[in-house]
Design a protein around this motif. Structure first.
Motif, short mmCIF file in Angstrom:
data_model
loop_
_atom_site.label_atom_id
_atom_site.label_comp_id
_atom_site.label_asym_id
_atom_site.label_seq_id
_atom_site.Cartn_x
_atom_site.Cartn_y
_atom_site.Cartn_z
N ASN A 35 54.95 36.48 42.87
CA ASN A 35 54.34 35.17 42.67
C ASN A 35 53.47 34.81 43.87
O ASN A 35 53.18 35.65 44.71
CB ASN A 35 55.42 34.11 42.43
N ASP A 36 53.07 33.55 43.93
CA ASP A 36 52.17 33.06 44.99
C ASP A 36 52.65 33.39 46.40
O ASP A 36 51.84 33.60 47.29
CB ASP A 36 52.00 31.55 44.89
N ASP A 37 53.96 33.40 46.60
CA ASP A 37 54.48 33.68 47.95
C ASP A 37 54.06 35.05 48.46
O ASP A 37 53.88 35.24 49.66
CB ASP A 37 56.01 33.59 47.97
N LEU A 38 53.92 36.00 47.56
CA LEU A 38 53.59 37.37 47.95
C LEU A 38 52.10 37.66 47.96
O LEU A 38 51.68 38.73 48.40
CB LEU A 38 54.29 38.37 47.02
N LEU A 39 51.31 36.72 47.48
CA LEU A 39 49.88 36.94 47.34
C LEU A 39 49.09 36.08 48.32
O LEU A 39 49.56 35.04 48.75
CB LEU A 39 49.45 36.63 45.90
N ILE A 40 47.89 36.53 48.65
CA ILE A 40 47.05 35.81 49.61
C ILE A 40 45.78 35.29 48.94
O ILE A 40 45.39 34.14 49.15
CB ILE A 40 46.70 36.72 50.81
N LEU A 41 45.13 36.11 48.16
CA LEU A 41 43.84 35.73 47.57
C LEU A 41 44.02 34.72 46.45
O LEU A 41 44.80 34.95 45.51
CB LEU A 41 43.13 36.97 47.04
N PRO A 42 43.31 33.59 46.51
CA PRO A 42 43.45 32.56 45.46
C PRO A 42 43.19 33.09 44.05
O PRO A 42 43.90 32.73 43.11
CB PRO A 42 42.42 31.51 45.85
N ALA A 43 42.19 33.92 43.89
CA ALA A 43 41.89 34.47 42.55
C ALA A 43 43.07 35.28 42.02
O ALA A 43 43.45 35.14 40.86
CB ALA A 43 40.63 35.33 42.58
N THR A 44 43.65 36.10 42.88
CA THR A 44 44.80 36.91 42.46
C THR A 44 45.97 36.02 42.07
O THR A 44 46.64 36.26 41.07
CB THR A 44 45.22 37.89 43.57
#
Length: 107
Positions: A35-44
């Motif tokens: 989820n968002d916690d593991l991701l950096i790029l807003p699009a992703t």
């Protein structure tokens, strides 16, 4: 963030997006709570959130056409992922852990 780290972020997250139309991969993404916690790029973050919701409501993975319709500004690859979903999830978790340790050490 160094240039190498920036490329790594993009490559891992691009590889993750390549897995979204693959049902077994998306099932793992949902099961492993990527989820968002593991991701950096807003699009992703937005694309993964959409795909997770799509999967949980329909039990199928969105096609590249569906993803392209929902996110027309993103260029989705039609080639198979180069990396296994297990490796990608491990890389994302490792990056998150390193970020958390860095935050603790510098605050």
């Amino acid at each position: 963030m160094s240039a190498d780290q920036s490329v790594n972020i993009i490559n891992v997250e691009e590889e993750l997006v390549k897995h979204l139309p693959v049902r077994d991969s998306l099932e793992k993404i949902v099961k492993e709570n990527v989820n968002d916690d593991l991701l950096i790029l807003p699009a992703t973050k937005n694309i993964v959130a959409f795909a997770r919701h799509y999967f949980t409501t329909s039990s199928t993975a969105p096609t590249v056409d569906v993803l392209s319709t929902e996110f027309p500004d993103y260029s989705f690859s039609t080639t198979a992922p180069d990396s296994s979903i297990d490796w990608i999830v491990d890389k994302l978790r490792d990056r998150y852990r390193k970020s958390e340790i860095w935050d603790l050490a510098t605050n």
